[in-house]
Scaffold this active site. Structure first.
Site, PDB file in Angstrom:
ATOM      1  CG  ASN A   9      33.979  26.701   5.228  1.00  0.00           C
ATOM      2  OD1 ASN A   9      34.308  25.568   4.688  1.00  0.00           O
ATOM      3  ND2 ASN A   9      33.774  27.657   4.275  1.00  0.00           N
ATOM      4  CE  LYS A  11      36.743  29.641   3.865  1.00  0.00           C
ATOM      5  NZ  LYS A  11      36.907  30.876   3.421  1.00  0.00           N
ATOM      6  CG  HIS A  95      31.515  29.874   1.441  1.00  0.00           C
ATOM      7  ND1 HIS A  95      32.589  30.855   0.622  1.00  0.00           N
ATOM      8  CD2 HIS A  95      31.880  29.924   2.662  1.00  0.00           C
ATOM      9  CE1 HIS A  95      33.335  30.873   1.696  1.00  0.00           C
ATOM     10  NE2 HIS A  95      32.990  30.672   2.769  1.00  0.00           N
ATOM     11  CD  GLU A  97      36.080  30.658   0.015  1.00  0.00           C
ATOM     12  OE1 GLU A  97      36.099  29.513   0.314  1.00  0.00           O
ATOM     13  OE2 GLU A  97      36.443  31.470   0.779  1.00  0.00           O
ATOM     14  CD  GLU A 167      31.057  33.076   5.574  1.00  0.00           C
ATOM     15  OE1 GLU A 167      32.014  32.837   6.444  1.00  0.00           O
ATOM     16  OE2 GLU A 167      31.440  32.655   4.518  1.00  0.00           O
ATOM     17  N   GLY A 173      39.189  35.991   4.539  1.00  0.00           N
ATOM     18  CA  GLY A 173      40.485  35.385   4.330  1.00  0.00           C
ATOM     19  C   GLY A 173      41.500  36.625   4.099  1.00  0.00           C
ATOM     20  CB  SER A 213      38.987  38.341   8.959  1.00  0.00           C
ATOM     21  OG  SER A 213      39.558  38.018   7.485  1.00  0.00           O
TER      22      SER A 213
HETATM   23  P1  13P Z   1      38.049  33.315   7.010  1.00  0.00           P
HETATM   24  O1  13P Z   1      37.591  33.091   8.633  1.00  0.00           O
HETATM   25  O2  13P Z   1      39.296  32.775   6.799  1.00  0.00           O
HETATM   26  O3  13P Z   1      37.949  34.648   6.781  1.00  0.00           O
HETATM   27  O4  13P Z   1      36.933  32.653   6.420  1.00  0.00           O
HETATM   28  C1  13P Z   1      35.648  32.982   6.468  1.00  0.00           C
HETATM   29  C2  13P Z   1      34.727  31.929   5.711  1.00  0.00           C
HETATM   30  O5  13P Z   1      34.696  31.938   4.475  1.00  0.00           O
HETATM   31  C3  13P Z   1      34.070  30.758   6.387  1.00  0.00           C
HETATM   32  O6  13P Z   1      33.100  30.242   5.570  1.00  0.00           O
END
Ligand code: 13P
Length: 250
Positions: A9, A11, A95, A97, A167, A173, A213
């Site tokens: 992803n 983002k 997601h 976010e 997640e 992150g 992560s």
């Molecule tokens: P990170 O791997 O940067 O923690 O992000 C995970 C994520 O949100 C994938 O959709």
């Protein structure tokens, strides 16, 4: 059949030029196991580019979001039919976010899931608890509610088009990944919840990815857990070598 999957992803990262570079880099990587399905999810502006550049590669393209309507007066939005017109037939929905910053509720997600399935798309459905939920030991309930309210209205027949991604928000992150045991515990819980509603076969067949992560250094111990079928990768997917190392970590 349960599939092993690694999805990147991206983002809101990578402009046209960055995306071209990363896609070209990905094409030079040695993805060792052809039974591991690999996806990349660039932003909308780079989806068609990804489709073109990855045409002769096994890497597939997914979108990060879509609107629940097929078209109309929804300024700034992108529909399933638009995604399909650029050969994108997989979409990430739910997601954290999107839930946190764009107010995507379970009921909106249920509509988006319906729109995707109606258009014969595959959905990577994300869910996961926040840190407070885990501290108060509400994490199983939170996850169960997200699944029941956003996804469990679908018919048995369409589960083949669903990929799940657990997640935990506190692990996204942050560099703080869930331990392999924490991931396994939740994945097993999710599989059992599906079994209780939809039966053994669907529960056994659905792929459940872990995200938060994941890095080359921790991927293999997470992927080794019996109910973890792969990963949804953020930061480490922005580097072709890291991403390929994760896809090779099964
Ligand atoms: P990170 O791997 O940067 O923690 O992000 C995970 C994520 O949100 C994938 O959709």
């Amino acid at each position: 059949m349960r599939r092993r999957i690694v999805a990147g992803n991206w983002k809101m990262n990578n402009n046209l030029s960055d995306s071209t570079t990363l896609l070209e880099d990905l094409k030079t990587q040695d993805f060792k196991d052809e039974n591991v399905e690999v996806f990349v999810a660039p932003s909308y502006t780079n989806l068609a580019l990804a489709g073109t550049l990855l045409k002769d590669s096994a890497i597939k393209v997914a979108a990060q979001n879509m609107h629940q309507n097929d078209g109309g007066a929804f300024t700034g939005e992108v529909s399933a039919t638009m995604l399909k017109s650029v050969d994108v037939s997989t979409v990430i929905l739910g997601h954290s976010e999107r839930r946190a910053y764009f107010n995507e509720t379970d009921s909106l997600l249920a509509e988006k899931v319906n729109a995707a399935l109606k258009n014969d798309m595959q959905v990577i459905f994300c869910f996961g608890e926040e840190l407070e939920d885990r501290k108060s030991e509400a994490h199983f309930k939170v996850v169960e509610d997200q699944l029941k309210n956003g996804l469990f209205h679908i018919e048995k027949e369409v589960w083949k088009n669903i990929i799940l991604a657990y997640e935990p928000v506190w692990a996204i992150g942050t560099g703080e990944t869930a331990s392999p045991e924490q991931a396994q515990e939740m994945h097993a819980y999710v599989r059992n919840t599906i079994k209780a509603t939809y039966g053994e076969e669907i529960a056994a067949d659905v792929s459940i990815l872990y995200g938060g992560s994941v890095k080359p250094a921790n991927a293999s111990e997470i992927f080794a857990k019996p109910d973890v079928d792969g990963g949804l990768i953020g930061g480490a997917a922005l580097d072709a070598t890291s991403f390929a190392a994760i896809a090779n970590a099964f």
